[in-house]
Design a protein around this motif. Structure first.
Motif, PDB file in Angstrom:
ATOM      1  N   GLN A   1      41.736  44.980  37.959  1.00 33.91           N
ATOM      2  CA  GLN A   1      41.063  46.267  37.746  1.00 33.91           C
ATOM      3  C   GLN A   1      40.503  46.403  36.331  1.00 33.91           C
ATOM      4  O   GLN A   1      39.373  46.892  36.155  1.00 33.91           O
ATOM      5  N   TYR A   2      41.269  45.972  35.331  1.00 28.73           N
ATOM      6  CA  TYR A   2      40.886  46.251  33.951  1.00 28.73           C
ATOM      7  C   TYR A   2      40.214  45.079  33.236  1.00 28.73           C
ATOM      8  O   TYR A   2      39.627  45.267  32.168  1.00 28.73           O
TER       9      TYR A   2
ATOM     10  N   ASP B   1      47.085  43.414  40.415  1.00 26.81           N
ATOM     11  CA  ASP B   1      46.070  44.437  40.707  1.00 26.81           C
ATOM     12  C   ASP B   1      45.518  45.028  39.409  1.00 26.81           C
ATOM     13  O   ASP B   1      44.307  45.284  39.296  1.00 26.81           O
ATOM     14  N   ALA B   2      46.402  45.246  38.430  1.00 21.80           N
ATOM     15  CA  ALA B   2      45.963  45.809  37.148  1.00 21.80           C
ATOM     16  C   ALA B   2      45.075  44.827  36.395  1.00 21.80           C
ATOM     17  O   ALA B   2      44.074  45.226  35.784  1.00 21.80           O
TER      18      ALA B   2
ATOM     19  N   ASN C   1      45.090  49.137  28.549  1.00 21.88           N
ATOM     20  CA  ASN C   1      45.121  49.571  29.944  1.00 21.88           C
ATOM     21  C   ASN C   1      46.197  48.842  30.745  1.00 21.88           C
ATOM     22  O   ASN C   1      46.908  49.447  31.554  1.00 21.88           O
TER      23      ASN C   1
ATOM     24  N   SER D   1      51.517  44.556  41.707  1.00 23.72           N
ATOM     25  CA  SER D   1      50.983  45.663  40.898  1.00 23.72           C
ATOM     26  C   SER D   1      50.382  45.152  39.594  1.00 23.72           C
ATOM     27  O   SER D   1      49.349  45.654  39.137  1.00 23.72           O
TER      28      SER D   1
ATOM     29  N   SER E   1      50.298  49.624  34.094  1.00 27.65           N
ATOM     30  CA  SER E   1      50.945  48.684  35.017  1.00 27.65           C
ATOM     31  C   SER E   1      52.393  48.494  34.599  1.00 27.65           C
ATOM     32  O   SER E   1      52.780  48.887  33.495  1.00 27.65           O
TER      33      SER E   1
END
Length: 359
Positions: free
Chosen positions: A218-219, A214-215, A150, A211, A155
């Motif tokens: 998130q994952y 953030d990834a 992911n 970014s 990303s």
């Protein structure tokens, strides 16, 4: 249909707008992101005549090298740049600038000039020091593969030159004690946990740091992921100017430029009588980089806008300079048109209008 927003993505692939200098003004300067592209004119400058040419050719996009609007513009009236802006709006034509971002590419303006002289093999003259970062993140063994997939797929992390989804990993032992208010993915509050983990490392461009973070958030399955971001001082694949092997006299190179481009040389500074083994090109105004150019091993600098005192100091230092004028960059019209025509199906033409102020 190709929209302006789609066209900008294609142009960003050719010369990322993030490679523009901080003082520059690139991208869509006049127009509408939702317009459909009917045709494109590439130009060195966007003048009234350039707009009229676009109207005749039914092209609703002009891509110019030199920006029509700079940040200090305070009014749009029927004179100067304002007159051109008003006509662009009246004729419903979009205007995009690709300036220093196009200058900084290995196949950018300086390379296009070298190609016009017959030299297709060039290398970056003054490479940029890239704003590179490395992500180092811990992940438990069970979740590693899904998290890594992911992260690298969704990303900007893991891109190195022409390679994507690049990463490295190694095993480590993790230890932690969750607090009473924690909600751990592994273990229980107040109890020390030992976990078989992996560290995943991957590179990314510094501009994409948020970014990438953030990834990770998130994952990653952990409530509080453990990660580091390291700054790396690494040469970039972009930079200013190009150099190429020549192997003849300064006089022969000067004549070659005149014959191949049809542009008269403004002035030549002959600092020595040596054979020109390595020639350097910086399109536009490049004299502020002269010391770096000659420290890199170049035997001559081909550029424009050379001032008297710059020429005087160059000759005293034994440097060879060919002032071919700023307008030498006009070669980019055809070069950019060819690059863009390979990527889109919309008609692309180089402008036939001369914007040379010295003619």
């Amino acid at each position: 249909m190709l929209k302006i927003s789609d066209l900008l993505k294609e142009l960003n692939d050719i010369a990322p707008f993030s490679d523009s200098e901080s003082w520059d003004n690139t991208g869509l300067l006049v127009g509408n992101m939702d317009d459909n592209v009917t045709g494109i004119i590439t130009a060195l400058d966007c003048s009234i005549d350039t707009v009229e040419e676009a109207v005749i050719k039914k092209a609703n996009v002009i891509i110019s090298h030199h920006p029509l609007i700079f940040p200090n513009a305070s009014k749009v009236v029927n004179e100067g740049a304002g007159k051109v802006i008003r006509k662009l709006i009246k004729e419903d034509i979009n205007m995009i600038a690709m300036h220093t971002n196009l200058d900084h590419q290995s196949n950018g303006v300086s390379h296009m000039i070298a190609e016009a002289l017959g030299f297709h093999e060039t290398e970056i003259l003054l490479p940029r020091t890239g704003n590179f970062k490395k992500l180092r993140v811990n992940i438990n063994a069970e979740a590693k593969d899904e998290f890594k997939e992911n992260l690298l797929k969704y990303s900007p992390a893991g891109t190195m030159g022409e390679y994507t989804e690049v990463s490295y990993e190694y095993e480590v032992k993790g230890q932690f004690i969750p607090g009473e208010a924690a909600d751990p993915a592994i273990g229980k509050a107040g109890q020390k946990e030992h976990v078989d983990e992996f560290v995943i490392e991957c590179m990314f461009d510094g501009k994409d740091q948020q970014s990438v973070i953030d990834a990770v958030m998130q994952y990653h399955p952990y409530e509080v992921p453990a990660y580091d971001i390291l700054s790396l001082d690494k040469a970039s694949e972009t930079g200013l100017g190009v150099k190429f092997n020549y192997g003849d006299t300064l006089e022969s190179l000067t004549e070659l430029i005149r014959v191949k481009t049809g542009i008269n040389i403004v002035n030549t500074v002959k600092g020595n009588d040596d054979i020109i083994q390595t020639a350097a090109v910086i399109g536009g105004s490049g004299m502020s980089y002269a010391d770096d150019v000659f420290n890199s091993g170049a035997d001559v600098l081909i550029t424009g806008d050379v001032k008297y005192h710059e020429a005087y100091d160059a000759k005293a230092a034994g440097f060879n300079i060919i002032d071919a004028g700023h307008y030498l960059e006009v070669i980019m019209k055809q070069g950019l048109a060819e690059l863009l025509a390979q990527k889109i199906d919309v008609p692309v033409e180089a402008s036939t209008i001369s914007t040379n102020p010295f003619e």
